[in-house]
Design a protein around this motif. Sequence first.
Motif, PDB file in Angstrom:
ATOM      1  N   THR A   1       0.831  -1.205   0.000  1.00  0.00           N
ATOM      2  CA  THR A   1       0.000   0.000   0.000  1.00  0.00           C
ATOM      3  C   THR A   1       0.866   1.256   0.000  1.00  0.00           C
ATOM      4  O   THR A   1       0.584   2.221  -0.701  1.00  0.00           O
ATOM      5  N   VAL A   2       1.933   1.238   0.780  1.00  0.00           N
ATOM      6  CA  VAL A   2       2.720   2.467   0.937  1.00  0.00           C
ATOM      7  C   VAL A   2       3.932   2.510   0.007  1.00  0.00           C
ATOM      8  O   VAL A   2       4.672   3.490   0.006  1.00  0.00           O
ATOM      9  N   GLU A   3       4.114   1.467  -0.798  1.00  0.00           N
ATOM     10  CA  GLU A   3       5.337   1.348  -1.586  1.00  0.00           C
ATOM     11  C   GLU A   3       5.635   2.609  -2.413  1.00  0.00           C
ATOM     12  O   GLU A   3       6.712   3.196  -2.313  1.00  0.00           O
TER      13      GLU A   3
ATOM     14  N   LEU B   1      -6.652   5.012   6.175  1.00  0.00           N
ATOM     15  CA  LEU B   1      -7.400   4.799   4.926  1.00  0.00           C
ATOM     16  C   LEU B   1      -8.188   3.496   4.991  1.00  0.00           C
ATOM     17  O   LEU B   1      -9.335   3.427   4.558  1.00  0.00           O
ATOM     18  N   TYR B   2      -7.572   2.440   5.516  1.00  0.00           N
ATOM     19  CA  TYR B   2      -8.278   1.156   5.656  1.00  0.00           C
ATOM     20  C   TYR B   2      -9.557   1.369   6.446  1.00  0.00           C
ATOM     21  O   TYR B   2     -10.602   0.791   6.145  1.00  0.00           O
TER      22      TYR B   2
ATOM     23  N   LEU C   1     -12.641  -1.381   6.041  1.00  0.00           N
ATOM     24  CA  LEU C   1     -12.071  -2.730   6.071  1.00  0.00           C
ATOM     25  C   LEU C   1     -12.113  -3.235   7.513  1.00  0.00           C
ATOM     26  O   LEU C   1     -11.934  -2.450   8.443  1.00  0.00           O
ATOM     27  N   PRO C   2     -12.349  -4.526   7.700  1.00  0.00           N
ATOM     28  CA  PRO C   2     -12.391  -5.051   9.069  1.00  0.00           C
ATOM     29  C   PRO C   2     -10.998  -4.994   9.702  1.00  0.00           C
ATOM     30  O   PRO C   2      -9.997  -5.220   9.006  1.00  0.00           O
ATOM     31  N   ASP C   3     -10.931  -4.697  10.979  1.00  0.00           N
ATOM     32  CA  ASP C   3      -9.675  -4.682  11.721  1.00  0.00           C
ATOM     33  C   ASP C   3      -8.592  -3.859  11.011  1.00  0.00           C
ATOM     34  O   ASP C   3      -7.522  -4.378  10.667  1.00  0.00           O
TER      35      ASP C   3
ATOM     36  N   VAL D   1      -8.301  -2.485  -0.601  1.00  0.00           N
ATOM     37  CA  VAL D   1      -6.901  -2.225  -0.260  1.00  0.00           C
ATOM     38  C   VAL D   1      -6.210  -1.549  -1.444  1.00  0.00           C
ATOM     39  O   VAL D   1      -5.411  -0.634  -1.290  1.00  0.00           O
ATOM     40  N   MET D   2      -6.587  -1.989  -2.627  1.00  0.00           N
ATOM     41  CA  MET D   2      -5.985  -1.397  -3.811  1.00  0.00           C
ATOM     42  C   MET D   2      -6.382   0.084  -3.939  1.00  0.00           C
ATOM     43  O   MET D   2      -5.574   0.914  -4.346  1.00  0.00           O
ATOM     44  N   THR D   3      -7.620   0.379  -3.577  1.00  0.00           N
ATOM     45  CA  THR D   3      -8.037   1.779  -3.577  1.00  0.00           C
ATOM     46  C   THR D   3      -7.213   2.563  -2.559  1.00  0.00           C
ATOM     47  O   THR D   3      -6.790   3.693  -2.824  1.00  0.00           O
ATOM     48  N   ALA D   4      -6.975   1.958  -1.394  1.00  0.00           N
ATOM     49  CA  ALA D   4      -6.158   2.608  -0.369  1.00  0.00           C
ATOM     50  C   ALA D   4      -4.752   2.849  -0.918  1.00  0.00           C
ATOM     51  O   ALA D   4      -4.144   3.892  -0.678  1.00  0.00           O
ATOM     52  N   MET D   5      -4.249   1.873  -1.658  1.00  0.00           N
ATOM     53  CA  MET D   5      -2.921   2.000  -2.238  1.00  0.00           C
ATOM     54  C   MET D   5      -2.867   3.212  -3.170  1.00  0.00           C
ATOM     55  O   MET D   5      -1.927   4.011  -3.131  1.00  0.00           O
TER      56      MET D   5
END
Lengths: 309, 537
Positions: free
Chosen positions: B118-120, B140-141, B146-148, B168-172
């Motif tokens: 995600t942060v790469e 962002l998650y 997103l759970p947890d 997660v990809m959207t967060a990325m």
Amino acid sequence: MSDSNNNQSTNYTAAGEVTLVKARRSFLENLIRTLKSAPPTAWFGMVVIAAYLFVALFAPLLAPHGEAEVFPLAYAPWSDEFILGTDALGRDVFSRLIYGARNTIGIAVATTLLAFIIGGSLGVIAAISRNWMDQVLSRFVDVLMAIPSLIFALMLLSIFGANAINLIFIIAVLDATRVFRLTRAVALNVVVMDYVEAARLRGEGLGWVMRKEILPNIMPPLVAEFGLRFCFVFLTIAALSFLGVGIQPPTADWGSMVRENAGLIQFAEYDLTAALTPMIPAAAIALLTVAVNFVVDWFLHKTSGLRDE
Amino acid sequence: MSDNNKEILLEMRDVRIDGYSDDRWHEIIKGVDLTLRRGEILGLIGESGAGKSTLGLAAMGFARPGCKISSGSIKFDGMELTDMSEKDQRNLRGSRICYVAQSAAASFNPAHRLLEQTVEATVQYKLQSENDAKQDARALYKDLQLPDPENIGDRYPHQVSGGQLQRVMTAMAMSSRPDLIIFDEPTTALDVTTQVEVLAAMREIVEKFNTAAIYITHDLAVVAQMADTIKVLRYGETVEDAPTRAMLSDPQEDYTKSLWAVRSIEKQAAPSDDIVLEVRGVDASYGGSVKVLRDVNIKVPRGRTVAVVGESGSGKSTTARSITGLLPPSKGEILFNGQPLPAALKNRTKEQLQRIQMIYQMADTAMNPRHTVRDIIGRPLQFYLGLSGTALDRKVLDLLQLIELDESFMDRLPAELSGGQKQRICIARALAAEPELIICDEVTSALDQIVQEGILKLLLRLQEELGITYIFITHDIATVRAISDEIVVMFQGKVIEQGSKEAIMAPPYPEYTELLLSSVPEMDPDWLTNLLAQRAS
């Protein structure tokens, strides 16, 4: 994605859906197109193979003397009559080289074909069945592969007797293990396809599924492997002949010709041509192996979908 | 246009893109204009091959291998992308313009944890320190529901579901706070129930950070929820351009109207008591002890269509495999015309096999790529009916005409057919056996709306003419409305409901049926907002 549909109305027709249809070409046209794009190495390989085949087919016409014809002069030097001299028994080396092409290549082709028929069909059967049959075949193949094949072949040939038929069968069975491994691996990828399931749902028999559904889709890697296997079989036969259990005299073959004349190498300081005599059949083996590999490399490159650009 | 005073972020003028195939260059995008303002979402829609993805990538100044941007201007925030060096372009991508691909599962590196991926880009461009970026990613998650959210980043891609991965990809993409995000069919591979969650999360986060977005899809109902304006693309040209509400209420072009064609087919359900197939108390499992099917009971009336609906993993396809004998049930029986069918495929007679045919979801893999159309359709004729020679050819031609294709298709290979044509050939192959029952496993879900409509109409016509019975497995409610007489709702290997279409589609619903039905996007821009409000209350 054709550009002919700009003005098409929205009336939908199934046949009018746009697709790229490859131009239909005859087999000959395709062949010419493919050959034109072949790299120089592949051309070299094809020319060499063609020359070998020519020699093998027309051996009796090309050879100046008979295959087993014995002349009173043993170890004759190179001359106009005996182009490459004669061997220990007074047989013309050049003629035996030409006949050797026929015997060595013929036996190697027959062996490789047999290895592919055995290994290929069992490999596909194992991939389709995926049950105890797969286990039995695969483990049996593992056992065979665990024993060094040259030693195993030597042992079997001593037990069953060294003649051409036994040679072909024994090497074919030993080599079929490698073919089995490859065929099973590539067939596994095809067996899971829906069209194989569709064929099974239709009630098709094993033979049909193997021949019509699976075989056409695993052909490219198998053809490439055929070229490579051919080289190994060829070398194995030469090695066995060199060791004395391969093709038996008076039949000429390159492996045993190297062995028979090997002693001449020590005379290199007196007569260079004499020392070259055992080298020539060895070089013939090497050249064919290289040529076949060039062609196989090109074929693999074409079918693997790898492109340089 | 919504807010004409907002600053223009992306401006494309007369963009032309060429693609290389068959030894020459073809124009794929034929002069498209596009304007996107800050914080605006543009929906890009059209069928496959329309050039949507190519245009989306061009907004990043990028052309796929085998394509080139041949002319036109692409201005991003005042900078001309077509003149920029490759290096400068690279610096924009991943920091100011981000891309969310269709298949999240294929886009993640399976060997790295989600958080690292995600942060790469953010860390690489030194926009934030690694710790800050990770902290931000967790936030962002959370925003993406997103759970947890604190710990989900420590998982690997295979440890989360498809819908979660897409978020997660959207967060990325969001991690570097880009000005522009390009979403390329982000929800196409998801179930309707998951799709709603992902859509809601995406919309919220794009609004929150005032990011501009291009949303590429072939589903008009989905784009209606997301976009401020919609651009319809066909054959690389703009068909129509309008604000979302105007487009939906008053489409100008016939082609635009045809995009929701499937939703306009309505079949009058007709009840029947003549049962052709009955599944009675079937349990099934794959090898182990985990049961995939539990006590499944389905009755299929002759000459009618039974739609089996449910999300992935609900046992729809497994039911089909049990009926065909590919997966013999561990308990229960299957009656065909009142006679019990042998459980395993190999114990069935040729006659029994002939009567039940199957059509697959992926027509690509359902046809041997080395067989011609003639071989594919001809084989069942040869095998079951013993035809050969000219009689065989004539029958193949008849079947081709039945599926609205002609003799020019006889010698084509599957690779030379479009998606819809492939599926038609599969239908012809099933028809060739002269079956009583055809099991259709998601046969239209891989196709465009307009092609879907063609296939569904064909299936309905064939049913009318030949009296064939269908079991129609699908997760698409619009398709169900279009084709079914009866509906079976499945959930976690069990049948929740079976009944006539009217009965199932009308309230009161069992809980799961309600969730499933309400998750189907509607052609109403307020649908998602209303649904979320309704579910929250």
